[in-house]
Design an enzyme around this catalytic site. Structure first.
Site, PDB file in Angstrom:
ATOM      1  N   GLU A 207     -48.558  85.558  49.271  1.00  0.00           N
ATOM      2  CA  GLU A 207     -48.094  86.543  48.399  1.00  0.00           C
ATOM      3  C   GLU A 207     -48.452  86.085  46.744  1.00  0.00           C
ATOM      4  OE1 GLU A 207     -43.607  86.553  48.330  1.00  0.00           O
ATOM      5  OE2 GLU A 207     -43.635  88.581  46.968  1.00  0.00           O
ATOM      6  N   ASP A 285     -40.228  95.508  51.629  1.00  0.00           N
ATOM      7  CA  ASP A 285     -39.678  94.142  51.185  1.00  0.00           C
ATOM      8  C   ASP A 285     -38.297  94.153  50.494  1.00  0.00           C
ATOM      9  OD1 ASP A 285     -40.064  91.435  50.775  1.00  0.00           O
ATOM     10  OD2 ASP A 285     -41.515  91.691  48.690  1.00  0.00           O
ATOM     11  N   ASP A 286     -38.341  94.664  49.553  1.00  0.00           N
ATOM     12  CA  ASP A 286     -36.921  94.740  48.854  1.00  0.00           C
ATOM     13  C   ASP A 286     -36.449  96.077  48.187  1.00  0.00           C
ATOM     14  OD1 ASP A 286     -35.831  91.616  49.194  1.00  0.00           O
ATOM     15  OD2 ASP A 286     -37.909  91.409  48.494  1.00  0.00           O
TER      16      ASP A 286
HETATM   17  N1  ADE Z   1     -36.929  86.924  49.321  1.00  0.00           N
HETATM   18  C1  ADE Z   1     -36.817  88.481  49.277  1.00  0.00           C
HETATM   19  N2  ADE Z   1     -37.959  88.932  48.835  1.00  0.00           N
HETATM   20  C2  ADE Z   1     -39.041  87.926  48.934  1.00  0.00           C
HETATM   21  C3  ADE Z   1     -40.272  88.170  48.705  1.00  0.00           C
HETATM   22  N3  ADE Z   1     -40.869  89.239  48.241  1.00  0.00           N
HETATM   23  N4  ADE Z   1     -41.166  86.811  48.783  1.00  0.00           N
HETATM   24  C4  ADE Z   1     -40.266  85.620  49.005  1.00  0.00           C
HETATM   25  N5  ADE Z   1     -39.018  85.680  49.489  1.00  0.00           N
HETATM   26  C5  ADE Z   1     -38.326  87.256  49.305  1.00  0.00           C
HETATM   27 ZN    ZN Z   2     -40.544  89.455  51.720  1.00  0.00          ZN
END
Ligand code: ADE
Ligand code: ZN
Length: 347
Positions: A207, A285-286
Site C-alpha cells: 500500500e 477499505d474505510d
Molecule cells: N486499517 C484500516 N485501514 C487501513 C489501511 N488502509 N491500511 C492499513 N491499515 C488499515
Molecule cells: Zn485496508
C-alpha cells in the site's frame, strides 16, 4: 459475451447493479461521524471534536498514519456488543444497496482489547450482525481478524489465544495498520501457527510499503490474497509472479487517493494491473473516511479511467466473487447471476 455491445453511457448503472463481493472493508472504517457521535452519547464517551462537521473536516489525510490516528480515535466509542452489532448492520445495509452479495469484514480486536473491551464482546456483536445480514438482507458475510502490525508478534499471539474459543466465527487472519517499518516477516511465526489452525490468510502489503513486502507476504506468511498490493506495479518480476499464481489483489482506489498513494484517480495503476493479467478487485477499505462505499469506488474509478469498460467491470466483479473464501458452488451461483445481469444489459 459481447462487451462492446454495452455503450459507455449505460456503464455506471451496470456497475451499480452488478452482483459483487467486497473483500477489503475494515468494519471500524465504516463508522460514519453521525454514528460515532450517537455511540459516544450512548456510552458517555467524550470526543476531542465537538460536532459531526468538525470531525468530517478533520478527514484531510496526508498519508496512512495521519488517517490511522483519527481512525483509532473514532473506534474509541465502541464499548458494548450492541455497538459492534449496530456498526456492522449500518455497513451491511449500505452494502446491500450496492448489490454486494458477499462481504468479508476485517476487524481489529487489539484496538478494543487494549481499551479494556473483552475480545468476546467484539466478536459476538459482529457475529450476530453477520447472521442478521444474511437473514434480513440476503448479504453473506465472513469475519477476518487482523493483527495490528505496529504492535509486537507476542501481542498477536495473545490475540490469537483469545480468538481460539471463537474459532468457528472467524474465517481468516489478516495484517493491517502502519505498514512502513513493519514488514510481514515480523509476523512469520504467528502466521505459521494460524496456517496450522486452518485459517485463511491475507495481509496488507504494497500500500505504502515497497514491493519487497508483497514478496514477503507471499513467501514468508503464505497469504492467499494481498490487500492493496498496488506498489507491485514497480516490480516487473513481482507482477509476473502475481499473474502466474493468480493471486487476488484487493485494490481500494478511493483509499489510495485519500491517503496520497496516488495523486489522482486518473493515474491509478488498476488498468495496468488488469492488463497484466492480475486478479484485481475493487473495494472500499474505510468507506466512512474515504468518501465512498463500494459502488462509488467503482463509478468514480471508471469515470476517471477511460481504459476501463464493460469487460473490465465484468472481470472485476467476477474476480471478487471467485477470490472470496466461500465454497465454489456458492461462488458459481453468484457468477451465474453476474452473467444474467450482463446478458440483460445486452452483452
Ligand atoms: N486499517 C484500516 N485501514 C487501513 C489501511 N488502509 N491500511 C492499513 N491499515 C488499515
Ligand atoms: Zn485496508
Amino acid at each position: 459475451m459481447n462487451f462492446d455491445a454495452i455503450p459507455a453511457d449505460r456503464l455506471p448503472a451496470l456497475l451499480q447493479r452488478m452482483p459483487k463481493a467486497e473483500l477489503h472493508i475494515h468494519i471500524e472504517g465504516s463508522l460514519e461521524p453521525e454514528l460515532i457521535f450517537a455511540l459516544a452519547e450512548r456510552n458517555g464517551v467524550t470526543l476531542a471534536l465537538d460536532s459531526v462537521e468538525a470531525l468530517r473536516a478533520a478527514y484531510a489525510f496526508t498519508d496512512l498514519q495521519s488517517f490511522l490516528d483519527i481512525y483509532y480515535a473514532g473506534a474509541s466509542v465502541l464499548l458494548t456488543e450492541q455497538d459492534f452489532h449496530d456498526m456492522a448492520m449500518a455497513y451491511f445495509r449500505r452494502a446491500a444497496a450496492d448489490h454486494v452479495v458477499h462481504a468479508e469484514l476485517f476487524f481489529d480486536p487489539q484496538t478494543h482489547t487494549e481499551r479494556g473491551v473483552p475480545f468476546e464482546t467484539v466478536v459476538r456483536g459482529l457475529k450476530r450482525a453477520c447472521e442478521d445480514a444474511e437473514r434480513e438482507l440476503g448479504v453473506s458475510a465472513l469475519l477476518i481478524l487482523c493483527f495490528l502490525r505496529h504492535l509486537s508478534e507476542e501481542a498477536a499471539f495473545e490475540t490469537l489465544a483469545q480468538a481460539l474459543p471463537h474459532r468457528d466465527a472467524i474465517a481468516g487472519i489478516g495484517l493491517d495498520s502502519s505498514e512502513r517499518g513493519h514488514p510481514p516477516e515480523k509476523f512469520a511465526r504467528v502466521f505459521a501457527r494460524c496456517r496450522e489452525l486452518g485459517f485463511r490468510l491475507v495481509a496488507h502489503a504494497g500500500e505504502e510499503g515497497p514491493p519487497a513486502y508483497v514478496w514477503s507476504a507471499l513467501d514468508t506468511l503464505h497469504v492467499e490474497r494481498i490487500d492493496h498490493g498496488v506498489r507491485s506495479i514497480d516490480d516487473p518480476a513481482l507482477m509476473a509472479r502475481l499473474a502466474r499464481d493468480g493471486v487476488p489483489l484487493t485494490v481500494c482506489p478511493l483509499s489510495n487517493l485519500k491517503l496520497c498513494v496516488v495523486s489522482s484517480l486518473s493515474e491509478h495503476p488498476l488498468p495496468a494491473l488488469l492488463a497484466a493479467g492480475l486478479r484485481a478487485t475493487i473495494n472500499s477499505d474505510d468507506p466512512a473516511y474515504f468518501g465512498g462505499y463500494l459502488n462509488r469506488n467503482f463509478t468514480e474509478t471508471f469515470a476517471a479511467l477511460p481504459q476501463l469498460g464493460a469487460a473490465e467491470a465484468y472481470r472485476l466483479a467476477r474476480n471478487s466473487l471467485e477470490a472470496s473464501f466461500v465454497a465454489p458452488e456458492r461462488q458459481a451461483a453468484w457468477v451465474a447471476a453476474l452473467d444474467r445481469c450482463f446478458a440483460e444489459a445486452g452483452a
